[in-house]
Design a protein around this motif. Structure first.
Motif, PDB file in Angstrom:
ATOM      1  N   ILE A  94      14.383  12.982 -27.512  1.00 24.95           N
ATOM      2  CA  ILE A  94      15.556  11.953 -26.521  1.00 24.95           C
ATOM      3  C   ILE A  94      16.532  11.498 -27.493  1.00 24.95           C
ATOM      4  N   THR A  95      17.816  11.207 -26.473  1.00 22.03           N
ATOM      5  CA  THR A  95      19.250  11.769 -27.487  1.00 22.03           C
ATOM      6  C   THR A  95      18.969  10.895 -28.507  1.00 22.03           C
ATOM      7  N   THR A  96      18.267   9.687 -28.744  1.00 20.23           N
ATOM      8  CA  THR A  96      18.574   8.793 -29.147  1.00 20.23           C
ATOM      9  C   THR A  96      17.539   9.289 -30.706  1.00 20.23           C
ATOM     10  N   ALA A  97      16.882   9.877 -30.621  1.00 18.15           N
ATOM     11  CA  ALA A  97      16.121  10.939 -31.834  1.00 18.15           C
ATOM     12  C   ALA A  97      17.729  11.655 -32.122  1.00 18.15           C
ATOM     13  N   VAL A 112      17.666  18.757 -27.939  1.00 12.49           N
ATOM     14  CA  VAL A 112      17.938  17.409 -27.718  1.00 12.49           C
ATOM     15  C   VAL A 112      18.627  17.056 -26.415  1.00 12.49           C
ATOM     16  N   THR A 113      17.588  16.514 -25.420  1.00 14.40           N
ATOM     17  CA  THR A 113      18.219  16.056 -23.999  1.00 14.40           C
ATOM     18  C   THR A 113      17.314  14.480 -23.537  1.00 14.40           C
ATOM     19  N   ASN A 114      17.610  14.475 -22.402  1.00 12.57           N
ATOM     20  CA  ASN A 114      17.161  12.918 -21.701  1.00 12.57           C
ATOM     21  C   ASN A 114      15.952  12.812 -21.268  1.00 12.57           C
ATOM     22  N   HIS A 115      16.225  12.142 -21.244  1.00 11.29           N
ATOM     23  CA  HIS A 115      13.974  11.795 -20.815  1.00 11.29           C
ATOM     24  C   HIS A 115      13.445  12.998 -19.872  1.00 11.29           C
ATOM     25  N   GLU A 116      14.586  12.917 -18.923  1.00 10.92           N
ATOM     26  CA  GLU A 116      14.607  13.418 -17.563  1.00 10.92           C
ATOM     27  C   GLU A 116      13.241  15.075 -18.146  1.00 10.92           C
ATOM     28  N   MET A 122       9.624  10.409 -27.846  1.00 14.29           N
ATOM     29  CA  MET A 122      10.961   9.814 -26.010  1.00 14.29           C
ATOM     30  C   MET A 122      10.246   8.823 -26.504  1.00 14.29           C
ATOM     31  N   SER A 123      11.081   7.701 -24.961  1.00  9.95           N
ATOM     32  CA  SER A 123      10.347   6.029 -25.828  1.00  9.95           C
ATOM     33  C   SER A 123       9.722   6.038 -24.662  1.00  9.95           C
ATOM     34  N   GLN A 124       9.523   6.707 -22.880  1.00  7.87           N
ATOM     35  CA  GLN A 124       8.754   6.475 -22.085  1.00  7.87           C
ATOM     36  C   GLN A 124       7.968   6.840 -21.803  1.00  7.87           C
ATOM     37  N   GLU A 157      10.359   1.552 -34.435  1.00  8.64           N
ATOM     38  CA  GLU A 157      11.038   0.869 -33.228  1.00  8.64           C
ATOM     39  C   GLU A 157      12.760   1.411 -32.594  1.00  8.64           C
ATOM     40  N   ASN A 158      12.574   1.758 -31.470  1.00 11.22           N
ATOM     41  CA  ASN A 158      14.053   1.780 -30.849  1.00 11.22           C
ATOM     42  C   ASN A 158      14.645   0.932 -29.657  1.00 11.22           C
ATOM     43  N   PRO A 159      15.310  -0.177 -30.488  1.00 10.35           N
ATOM     44  CA  PRO A 159      15.825  -1.271 -30.046  1.00 10.35           C
ATOM     45  C   PRO A 159      17.145  -1.012 -28.629  1.00 10.35           C
ATOM     46  N   MET A 209      27.120   3.568 -17.993  1.00 12.46           N
ATOM     47  CA  MET A 209      25.596   3.762 -17.728  1.00 12.46           C
ATOM     48  C   MET A 209      25.772   5.046 -18.105  1.00 12.46           C
ATOM     49  N   ARG A 210      24.386   5.187 -19.420  1.00 13.48           N
ATOM     50  CA  ARG A 210      24.158   6.709 -19.000  1.00 13.48           C
ATOM     51  C   ARG A 210      23.519   6.974 -17.780  1.00 13.48           C
ATOM     52  N   GLU A 211      23.539   8.672 -17.519  1.00  9.69           N
ATOM     53  CA  GLU A 211      23.029   9.029 -16.466  1.00  9.69           C
ATOM     54  C   GLU A 211      22.288   9.267 -15.929  1.00  9.69           C
ATOM     55  N   PRO A 212      21.930   8.880 -14.537  1.00 14.86           N
ATOM     56  CA  PRO A 212      20.623   9.253 -13.685  1.00 14.86           C
ATOM     57  C   PRO A 212      19.790  10.524 -14.904  1.00 14.86           C
ATOM     58  N   GLY A 213      18.665   9.817 -14.833  1.00 17.71           N
ATOM     59  CA  GLY A 213      17.426  11.009 -15.948  1.00 17.71           C
ATOM     60  C   GLY A 213      17.260  10.166 -17.483  1.00 17.71           C
ATOM     61  N   SER A 214      18.756   9.144 -17.306  1.00 16.42           N
ATOM     62  CA  SER A 214      18.024   8.973 -18.911  1.00 16.42           C
ATOM     63  C   SER A 214      16.957   8.033 -18.993  1.00 16.42           C
ATOM     64  N   GLY A 215      16.526   7.917 -20.392  1.00 16.57           N
ATOM     65  CA  GLY A 215      15.106   6.956 -20.118  1.00 16.57           C
ATOM     66  C   GLY A 215      16.601   5.248 -21.273  1.00 16.57           C
ATOM     67  N   THR A 216      17.179   5.737 -21.223  1.00 17.50           N
ATOM     68  CA  THR A 216      18.176   4.326 -21.494  1.00 17.50           C
ATOM     69  C   THR A 216      18.556   3.793 -20.407  1.00 17.50           C
ATOM     70  N   ARG A 217      18.821   4.637 -19.020  1.00 15.45           N
ATOM     71  CA  ARG A 217      19.207   3.657 -17.917  1.00 15.45           C
ATOM     72  C   ARG A 217      17.826   2.941 -17.082  1.00 15.45           C
ATOM     73  N   TYR A 253       9.997   1.807 -28.455  1.00 19.67           N
ATOM     74  CA  TYR A 253       9.431   1.977 -29.414  1.00 19.67           C
ATOM     75  C   TYR A 253       9.948   4.426 -29.437  1.00 19.67           C
ATOM     76  N   TRP A 254      10.018   4.765 -30.434  1.00 19.05           N
ATOM     77  CA  TRP A 254       9.939   6.647 -30.548  1.00 19.05           C
ATOM     78  C   TRP A 254       8.577   6.437 -30.025  1.00 19.05           C
ATOM     79  N   TYR A 255       7.705   7.639 -29.557  1.00 16.87           N
ATOM     80  CA  TYR A 255       6.968   7.800 -29.842  1.00 16.87           C
ATOM     81  C   TYR A 255       6.999   9.587 -29.901  1.00 16.87           C
TER      82      TYR A 255
HETATM   83  P1  PGA Z   1      17.247   9.104 -22.978  1.00 16.79           P
HETATM   84  O1  PGA Z   1      16.393   8.835 -23.693  1.00 16.79           O
HETATM   85  O2  PGA Z   1      18.516  10.071 -24.104  1.00 16.79           O
HETATM   86  O3  PGA Z   1      17.132   9.430 -22.245  1.00 16.79           O
HETATM   87  O4  PGA Z   1      18.267   8.166 -22.660  1.00 16.79           O
HETATM   88  C1  PGA Z   1      17.031   7.662 -25.141  1.00 16.79           C
HETATM   89  C2  PGA Z   1      16.081   6.584 -25.318  1.00 16.79           C
HETATM   90  O5  PGA Z   1      15.169   6.156 -24.528  1.00 16.79           O
HETATM   91  O6  PGA Z   1      16.242   6.417 -27.241  1.00 16.79           O
END
Ligand code: PGA
Length: 218
Positions: free
Chosen positions: A18-21, A45-49, A65-67, A81-83, A112-120, A186-188
């Motif tokens: 995921i992008t944060t990694a 490197v890409t988003n959660h979806e 990934m985080s989720q 940790e990925n707070p 806001m991050r895009e739809p499909g993002s885990g952060t969002r 967390y990052w898993y």
């Molecule tokens: P995202 O995931 O790139 O899909 O937002 C990043 C994260 O969950 O840390």
């Protein structure tokens, strides 16, 4: 694979994160590749979806990934940790406030991050839980672009704290002290349960799990 049978640490390692990694994995690859010169790496490197899509198609050896996926059986290990934190421009009126109520934050303009993002997803979950809808002015598919938009005065955002890792003392950005934050995640390291890890991927996973925790306090 022949290389696995011989126990040789060589071959190609396919990672998708995921992008944060990207604030973490590429940096670790330097020492890893020095230790194992026979291993080549491809890193997506890409988003959660998109990571979920790649995982279900079995395109890579290992995912960060985080989720965790809900509809696929996986093996996973927490890596770091990925707070998520609230980020504003340094001159924001709330920058010096303590324990800012979530409701107060919702009055600000959000990027806001895009739809499909885990952060969002994680941010949406928190706001939904408190029955608050933030005013989203802009959707942006890049953490770095969001940081620039914050610096440009467009609004505030919620991002992984790791996105601030290279911000020095003169950073234009600050973390706001908001109730219910940081959102703890967390990052898993994840791979499909049905898959046997190659020696190369297993070597990298061990390396990842033995790496020092990231210190990133802001
Ligand atoms: P995202 O995931 O790139 O899909 O937002 C990043 C994260 O969950 O840390």
């Amino acid at each position: 694979k022949v290389a696995d049978l011989k126990g040789l640490k060589q071959g190609r390692l396919r990672l998708a994160v995921i992008t944060t990694a990207k604030y973490f994995i590429p940096r670790l690859l330097g020492p890893f590749c020095q230790r194992y010169p026979g291993i080549d790496i491809s890193l997506q490197v890409t988003n959660h979806e998109y990571i979920l899509g790649r995982l279900s198609e079995n395109l890579d050896d290992l995912y960060i990934m985080s989720q965790l996926p809900e509809n696929q059986e996986t093996c996973y290990k927490p890596v770091q940790e990925n707070p998520l934190v609230v980020i504003a421009r340094v001159d924001h009126p709330l920058a010096q406030e303590k324990n800012i109520p979530l409701k107060r934050i919702a009055q600000e303009t959000f990027i806001m991050r895009e739809p499909g993002s885990g952060t969002r997803k994680a941010v949406q979950k928190l706001f939904d839980h408190h029955q608050i809808s933030p005013k989203v002015r802009l959707d942006l598919g890049s953490n770095e672009a969001i940081k620039q938009a914050i610096a440009g005065g467009l609004g505030i955002s919620i991002l992984s704290r790791h996105t601030l890792i290279l911000e020095g003392v003169n950073s234009e950005l600050v973390v706001l002290d908001v109730e219910h934050f940081p959102i703890e995640r967390y990052w898993y390291a994840v791979y499909p349960r049905s898959k046997q890890l190659s020696i190369v991927a297993g070597t990298f996973l061990d390396y990842l799990l033995s790496s020092e925790p990231l210190i990133c306090q802001k």
